[in-house]
Design an enzyme around this catalytic site. Structure first.
Site, PDB file in Angstrom:
ATOM      1  N   GLU A  48      10.960   1.476 -81.213  1.00 61.76           N
ATOM      2  CA  GLU A  48      10.479   2.036 -82.387  1.00 61.76           C
ATOM      3  C   GLU A  48      10.372   3.519 -81.947  1.00 61.76           C
ATOM      4  OE1 GLU A  48       8.885  -1.975 -82.550  1.00 61.76           O
ATOM      5  OE2 GLU A  48       9.617  -0.740 -80.933  1.00 61.76           O
ATOM      6  N   SER A 166      37.003 -18.911 -50.533  1.00 55.71           N
ATOM      7  CA  SER A 166      37.083 -19.051 -52.104  1.00 55.71           C
ATOM      8  C   SER A 166      37.510 -17.723 -52.580  1.00 55.71           C
ATOM      9  CB  SER A 166      35.648 -19.327 -52.492  1.00 55.71           C
ATOM     10  OG  SER A 166      34.663 -18.200 -52.174  1.00 55.71           O
ATOM     11  N   TRP A 168      40.624 -15.370 -53.647  1.00 58.85           N
ATOM     12  CA  TRP A 168      39.821 -15.388 -54.787  1.00 58.85           C
ATOM     13  C   TRP A 168      40.369 -16.647 -55.520  1.00 58.85           C
ATOM     14  CZ3 TRP A 168      35.652 -12.518 -55.389  1.00 58.85           C
ATOM     15  CH2 TRP A 168      35.565 -11.260 -54.346  1.00 58.85           C
ATOM     16  N   THR A 194      25.191 -18.817 -50.388  1.00 58.70           N
ATOM     17  CA  THR A 194      26.243 -17.813 -50.917  1.00 58.70           C
ATOM     18  C   THR A 194      26.099 -16.493 -50.431  1.00 58.70           C
ATOM     19  OG1 THR A 194      25.934 -19.097 -53.147  1.00 58.70           O
ATOM     20  CG2 THR A 194      26.572 -16.727 -53.031  1.00 58.70           C
ATOM     21  N   ASP A 198      29.629 -15.591 -48.614  1.00 65.81           N
ATOM     22  CA  ASP A 198      30.418 -14.526 -49.252  1.00 65.81           C
ATOM     23  C   ASP A 198      30.147 -13.137 -49.038  1.00 65.81           C
ATOM     24  OD1 ASP A 198      31.655 -16.830 -50.490  1.00 65.81           O
ATOM     25  OD2 ASP A 198      30.412 -16.497 -52.367  1.00 65.81           O
ATOM     26  N   ARG A 205      30.010  -3.147 -61.073  1.00 68.85           N
ATOM     27  CA  ARG A 205      30.934  -2.341 -60.754  1.00 68.85           C
ATOM     28  C   ARG A 205      31.665  -1.930 -61.860  1.00 68.85           C
ATOM     29  NH1 ARG A 205      30.765  -5.712 -56.628  1.00 68.85           N
ATOM     30  NH2 ARG A 205      32.715  -6.683 -57.192  1.00 68.85           N
ATOM     31  N   THR A 295      23.216 -27.865 -58.889  1.00 69.23           N
ATOM     32  CA  THR A 295      22.963 -29.110 -59.195  1.00 69.23           C
ATOM     33  C   THR A 295      21.653 -29.388 -59.072  1.00 69.23           C
ATOM     34  OG1 THR A 295      25.013 -29.819 -57.538  1.00 69.23           O
ATOM     35  CG2 THR A 295      23.206 -31.498 -58.035  1.00 69.23           C
TER      36      THR A 295
END
Length: 356
Positions: A48, A166, A168, A194, A198, A205, A295
């Site tokens: 507002e 993994s 890609w 993770t 990784d 980006r 999980t």
């Protein structure tokens, strides 16, 4: 028409406004749009006030109509009450899509505006904006933020090979959409595994959205994660770690917020984690962990939405599954979701599920 435009304004700020909700506003007079506004980064200023500030000649505001996706606030927090400026500039009408169910407002803004002769109309525009606002209400009132799980897997549901390779699995376009999801959430939740495996930056980006990278929460029970990971070298990112460790070098973590849960040794209570994140003002959580955290969240019925990107690839039974053992023996105990949408993304498929 004007409320539809207000919704579009609100969409601009999704994922950027915590601890406040994303709100959109259109100011109209004599059929002409005077200004547009949306909640700014970090929640200040409110939509507002942002819209009012766009009008240089404030005398034009007298007798105008404000369309807002949410009831204007009437309480003082980081910002003064929005209704004060609506009253000050003598708006004639305020049209809202939904009453603010935050206990600090909850119709009080409507009541005070009407007491000053301003006509307030609630126009239920559509279910879309109500779902939008309900994420905020649910987080504020029940300490249960909206939890969105992002999974990138093969066609047979594997997120990595046997040796945890993994990169890609999914294509470039799917990964770009994953970055867009980051920009639309208040924070990211990941597990230690993770970050360790990784070594991600967990940022957005995409061109023009580099300012939209959300804050990061990490689950690291024993504080065993190396601080040499990329994630700890990011600038202007708030990083917090949930842990259950009593003996550690506090000086190592001077730029990181540590949150000890005091659970049983070697365990972090995921329900407590989600509740604490909500208590810190985050209403939308994007989960980008592996099968362990996915999980755990599913077992505790904490997932509201799943974005599942499936590549046209197969790893086989020896691969690591996206979801591990849920200990479900009967079909009446399965975790139920509804398929909201499905789209082809180059050679991948993106399925969007909402909790059933």
């Amino acid at each position: 028409m004007y409320m539809e435009l207000a919704v579009r304004m609100a969409e601009r700020s999704v994922g950027l406004t915590a601890p406040n909700p994303p709100v959109g506003v259109i100011i109209v007079k004599n059929g002409e749009i005077l200004s547009r506004g949306w909640t700014q980064i970090g929640g200040s200023p409110h939509a507002e006030i942002h819209a009012i500030s766009q009008v240089r000649n404030k005398s034009l505001l007298r007798g105008s109509t404000m369309y807002s996706t949410l009831e204007p606030c009437s309480h003082r927090g980081k910002n003064p009450p929005c209704i004060d400026n609506i009253i000050k500039y003598r708006f004639k009408d305020v049209v809202i899509s939904q009453k603010d169910k935050n206990p600090l407002v909850n119709g009080d803004g409507i009541k005070k505006l009407r007491s000053r002769g301003i006509r307030v109309t609630q126009s239920n525009f559509n279910n879309y904006i109500n779902k939008f606002n309900n994420i905020f209400f649910h987080s504020i009132n029940k300490k249960k933020p909206h939890v969105c799980l992002k999974i990138a897997s093969t066609a047979d549901g594997k997120i990595a090979t046997k040796i945890k390779d993994s990169k890609w699995i999914t294509g470039k376009r799917s990964r770009m959409m994953g970055q867009y999801l980051r920009s639309k959430n208040d924070c990211i939740l990941v597990g230690r595994g993770t970050v360790e495996k990784d070594n991600p930056s967990l940022n957005c980006r995409l061109s023009g959205l580099d300012h939209s990278s959300p804050d990061i929460f990490i689950l690291d029970t024993n504080l065993s994660l190396s601080l040499n990971s990329k994630i700890f070298k990011l600038k202007n990112r708030k990083i917090s770690i949930f842990h259950n460790c009593s003996n550690f070098n506090k000086k190592k973590y001077k730029k990181i917020t540590l949150i000890r849960l005091n659970d049983n040794p070697g365990i972090l209570n995921i329900r407590k984690v989600i509740k604490l994140i909500s208590g810190k003002g985050y209403h939308r959580i994007l989960v980008e962990g592996g099968s362990k955290i996915s999980t755990s969240l599913l077992k505790n019925n904490l997932i509201d939405k799943i974005y599942w990107f499936r590549a046209s690839k197969v790893i086989g039974g020896e691969g690591i599954g996206a979801i591990s053992n849920l200990n479900i023996r009967k079909m009446n105990l399965v975790k139920k979701f509804k398929l909201e949408d499905s789209a082809r993304v180059e050679d991948d498929i993106m399925d969007i599920y909402t909790r059933g």
